[in-house]
Design a protein around this motif. Structure first.
Motif, mmCIF file in Angstrom:
data_model
loop_
_atom_site.group_PDB
_atom_site.id
_atom_site.type_symbol
_atom_site.label_atom_id
_atom_site.label_comp_id
_atom_site.label_asym_id
_atom_site.label_seq_id
_atom_site.Cartn_x
_atom_site.Cartn_y
_atom_site.Cartn_z
ATOM 1 N N LEU A 1 12.877 6.512 -7.171
ATOM 2 C CA LEU A 1 12.390 5.209 -7.603
ATOM 3 C C LEU A 1 13.334 4.093 -7.177
ATOM 4 O O LEU A 1 12.901 2.987 -6.861
ATOM 5 C CB LEU A 1 12.205 5.187 -9.128
ATOM 6 C CG LEU A 1 10.968 5.931 -9.640
ATOM 7 C CD1 LEU A 1 10.906 5.840 -11.157
ATOM 8 C CD2 LEU A 1 9.699 5.352 -9.036
ATOM 9 N N GLN A 2 14.641 4.366 -7.175
ATOM 10 C CA GLN A 2 15.588 3.362 -6.715
ATOM 11 C C GLN A 2 15.312 2.985 -5.269
ATOM 12 O O GLN A 2 15.318 1.816 -4.905
ATOM 13 C CB GLN A 2 17.018 3.888 -6.841
ATOM 14 C CG GLN A 2 17.551 3.920 -8.269
ATOM 15 C CD GLN A 2 18.961 4.470 -8.305
ATOM 16 O OE1 GLN A 2 19.238 5.534 -7.762
ATOM 17 N NE2 GLN A 2 19.859 3.751 -8.942
ATOM 18 N N LYS A 3 15.077 3.990 -4.440
ATOM 19 C CA LYS A 3 14.809 3.723 -3.031
ATOM 20 C C LYS A 3 13.524 2.926 -2.861
ATOM 21 O O LYS A 3 13.466 1.976 -2.077
ATOM 22 C CB LYS A 3 14.712 5.047 -2.264
ATOM 23 C CG LYS A 3 16.020 5.785 -2.119
ATOM 24 C CD LYS A 3 15.825 7.088 -1.352
ATOM 25 C CE LYS A 3 17.130 7.861 -1.222
ATOM 26 N NZ LYS A 3 16.938 9.148 -0.505
ATOM 27 N N LYS A 4 12.473 3.324 -3.570
ATOM 28 C CA LYS A 4 11.189 2.646 -3.420
ATOM 29 C C LYS A 4 11.242 1.221 -3.963
ATOM 30 O O LYS A 4 10.646 0.305 -3.403
ATOM 31 C CB LYS A 4 10.084 3.444 -4.127
ATOM 32 C CG LYS A 4 9.761 4.766 -3.439
ATOM 33 C CD LYS A 4 9.318 4.541 -2.006
ATOM 34 C CE LYS A 4 8.972 5.846 -1.314
ATOM 35 N NZ LYS A 4 8.573 5.629 0.104
ATOM 36 N N ALA A 5 11.948 1.032 -5.070
ATOM 37 C CA ALA A 5 12.072 -0.313 -5.622
ATOM 38 C C ALA A 5 12.839 -1.209 -4.658
ATOM 39 O O ALA A 5 12.471 -2.365 -4.430
ATOM 40 C CB ALA A 5 12.789 -0.261 -6.971
ATOM 41 N N THR B 1 0.829 -1.203 0.000
ATOM 42 C CA THR B 1 0.000 0.000 0.000
ATOM 43 C C THR B 1 0.862 1.251 0.000
ATOM 44 O O THR B 1 0.561 2.242 -0.651
ATOM 45 C CB THR B 1 -0.911 0.010 1.240
ATOM 46 O OG1 THR B 1 -1.731 -1.158 1.210
ATOM 47 C CG2 THR B 1 -1.796 1.252 1.249
ATOM 48 N N ALA B 2 1.974 1.191 0.729
ATOM 49 C CA ALA B 2 2.852 2.357 0.823
ATOM 50 C C ALA B 2 3.658 2.587 -0.441
ATOM 51 O O ALA B 2 4.165 3.673 -0.674
ATOM 52 C CB ALA B 2 3.811 2.185 2.013
ATOM 53 N N PHE B 3 3.773 1.566 -1.275
ATOM 54 C CA PHE B 3 4.614 1.675 -2.470
ATOM 55 C C PHE B 3 3.850 2.376 -3.588
ATOM 56 O O PHE B 3 2.697 2.037 -3.859
ATOM 57 C CB PHE B 3 5.029 0.277 -2.921
ATOM 58 C CG PHE B 3 5.935 0.281 -4.117
ATOM 59 C CD1 PHE B 3 5.474 -0.137 -5.350
ATOM 60 C CD2 PHE B 3 7.254 0.711 -4.010
ATOM 61 C CE1 PHE B 3 6.306 -0.132 -6.452
ATOM 62 C CE2 PHE B 3 8.076 0.716 -5.117
ATOM 63 C CZ PHE B 3 7.604 0.292 -6.333
ATOM 64 N N PRO B 4 4.422 3.358 -4.236
ATOM 65 C CA PRO B 4 3.720 4.117 -5.288
ATOM 66 C C PRO B 4 3.575 3.295 -6.563
ATOM 67 O O PRO B 4 4.296 3.477 -7.528
ATOM 68 C CB PRO B 4 4.612 5.337 -5.498
ATOM 69 C CG PRO B 4 5.983 4.844 -5.168
ATOM 70 C CD PRO B 4 5.790 3.861 -4.042
ATOM 71 N N THR B 5 2.614 2.388 -6.566
ATOM 72 C CA THR B 5 2.487 1.453 -7.685
ATOM 73 C C THR B 5 2.178 2.157 -8.991
ATOM 74 O O THR B 5 2.697 1.775 -10.043
ATOM 75 C CB THR B 5 1.364 0.444 -7.387
ATOM 76 O OG1 THR B 5 0.175 1.160 -7.051
ATOM 77 C CG2 THR B 5 1.743 -0.446 -6.215
ATOM 78 N N ASN B 6 1.323 3.158 -8.944
ATOM 79 C CA ASN B 6 0.965 3.836 -10.190
ATOM 80 C C ASN B 6 2.186 4.449 -10.844
ATOM 81 O O ASN B 6 2.394 4.324 -12.051
ATOM 82 C CB ASN B 6 -0.077 4.926 -9.904
ATOM 83 C CG ASN B 6 -1.404 4.332 -9.479
ATOM 84 O OD1 ASN B 6 -1.670 3.168 -9.782
ATOM 85 N ND2 ASN B 6 -2.218 5.100 -8.772
ATOM 86 N N LEU B 7 3.007 5.103 -10.047
ATOM 87 C CA LEU B 7 4.211 5.745 -10.568
ATOM 88 C C LEU B 7 5.173 4.707 -11.112
ATOM 89 O O LEU B 7 5.768 4.871 -12.165
ATOM 90 C CB LEU B 7 4.882 6.557 -9.457
ATOM 91 C CG LEU B 7 6.160 7.316 -9.838
ATOM 92 C CD1 LEU B 7 5.843 8.326 -10.925
ATOM 93 C CD2 LEU B 7 6.727 8.029 -8.615
#
Length: 370
Positions: free
Chosen positions: A284-288, A8-14
């Motif tokens: 994006l690197q951090k989130k991935a 849920t916390a991960f920005p999937t759309n982006l």
């Protein structure tokens, strides 16, 4: 393992919007593979099969291709994200080659090996008690062995220093923390001159020796330092998840070493380089990394600046690269005036080592652009 809250916390759309149709399927499958949930699993399978025959054999073939794509995606994410997480290894390698080869850190703190034109730091006996005790006539075998070892390492005779430790110490000496952290240092530095399985063996031997040193004396800052350094090279032989975990381990032990020996400027510089690289990771690197491999380390350029400044305050002008990285931090933070001031200071520090020559060229180039 990920939970629904992680997803849920991960920005999937982006994340998915940045990918093509097939890449989005692969990303969804990758998320499912790491525990996101059966709903995403169904989405991945459905997306892979929707335009294909219902023939079971073809579906199995498609799923096999998806699995391979997932592996490729993980590798791609890992390689880009971990350039900074693996930086601890190259960071220390740079420091080791350029700083200690020119003048061993312990000597620098005592003033004897100071760089020309740099102010002499106040003497700090804790940095090389072996040399102090040996000069005073201490008959302890570890004291004399340590003094001889430190001299060999200072002039780059790493293999000779390692042989000295392996052949000259008795059982009691070999079980001491003072012996073990030096063994870790020698094994690590000898390994950096090797390749393949020989290099790998040295890395793991250094980790083991430093770990045993910590078991003997948790308050040995040198044991913490060399454990962190050796662990930072383990990522060459382990998977992506271990590399990220080791980035945390590196920071933890360098921080503990600083607590135990706050007057060591090299420790502050190393942690500053680590912080700068982590802070420079893209969003994006951090989130991935967080979504697939677990929470990555966090830092800021302001924190890196503080650490480089701490090193400079301990020993002003001790290393061209430290002033260069202070300038780099100011530049990243949009403070061009301060960046120019520090690049100018770095330019005026004497060139002693090949790494200094590289830093000098980079400094001159930066000044031309400001």
């Amino acid at each position: 393992v990920l939970t629904a809250e992680h997803f849920t916390a991960f920005p999937t759309n982006l994340f998915f919007a940045a990918m093509s149709g097939n890449q989005a399927v692969v990303a969804a499958a990758a998320a499912a593979a790491f525990g996101v949930g059966c709903g995403v699993t169904a989405l991945a399978v459905w997306s892979a099969a929707r335009n294909r025959s219902s023939d079971a054999a073809r579906l199995v073939k498609s799923l096999d291709a998806l699995r391979r794509s997932v592996d490729d995606l993980k590798d791609q994410m890992g390689s880009s994200t971990l350039r900074s997480f693996s930086a601890a290894q190259s960071v220390y390698g740079d420091a080791l080659d350029s700083f200690e080869d020119a003048r061993d850190y312990e000597d620098e703190m005592g003033g004897e090996g100071n760089r020309k034109g740099a102010p002499t730091a106040p003497a700090n006996p804790e940095t090389n008690p072996a040399a102090v005790a040996a000069a005073a006539g201490d008959s302890n075998p570890m004291t004399r062995l340590a003094a001889e070892f430190d001299e060999l390492m200072k002039v780059g005779k790493n293999e000779e220093a390692l042989r000295l430790l392996e052949s000259s110490a008795g059982p009691k000496v070999k079980g001491s923390a003072e012996f073990l952290w030096r063994l870790a240092r020698a094994q690590y530095q000898v390994g950096q001159e090797l390749s393949g399985d020989d290099r790998k063996a040295c890395v793991y031997a250094a980790i083991d020796a430093a770990d045993r040193a910590l078991q003997k004396d948790e308050r040995s800052y040198q044991a913490h330092k060399w454990f962190a350094i050796a662990v930072s090279s383990r990522g060459e032989y382990e998977g992506t998840k271990v590399k990220i975990q080791d980035a945390h381990v590196f920071r933890t032990h360098i921080q503990r070493a600083i607590e135990l020996s706050p007057r060591d400027p090299v420790l502050h510089h190393l942690l500053g380089r680590w912080s700068f690289d982590v802070a420079s990771l893209g969003y994006l690197q951090k989130k991935a990394a967080a979504a697939i491999f677990g929470a990555p380390p966090e830092s800021t350029h302001a924190e890196a600046l503080r650490l480089f400044t701490d090193a400079e305050n301990i020993s002003p002008g001790f290393w061209k690269a430290n002033q260069q990285w202070i300038a780099n931090c100011h530049l990243r933070m949009g403070e061009k005036k301060q960046a120019k001031e520090w690049f100018t200071k770095a330019r005026d520090v004497a060139v002693v080592t090949p790494d200094d020559e590289t830093a000098h060229r980079e400094v001159l180039k930066a000044l031309q652009s400001l």
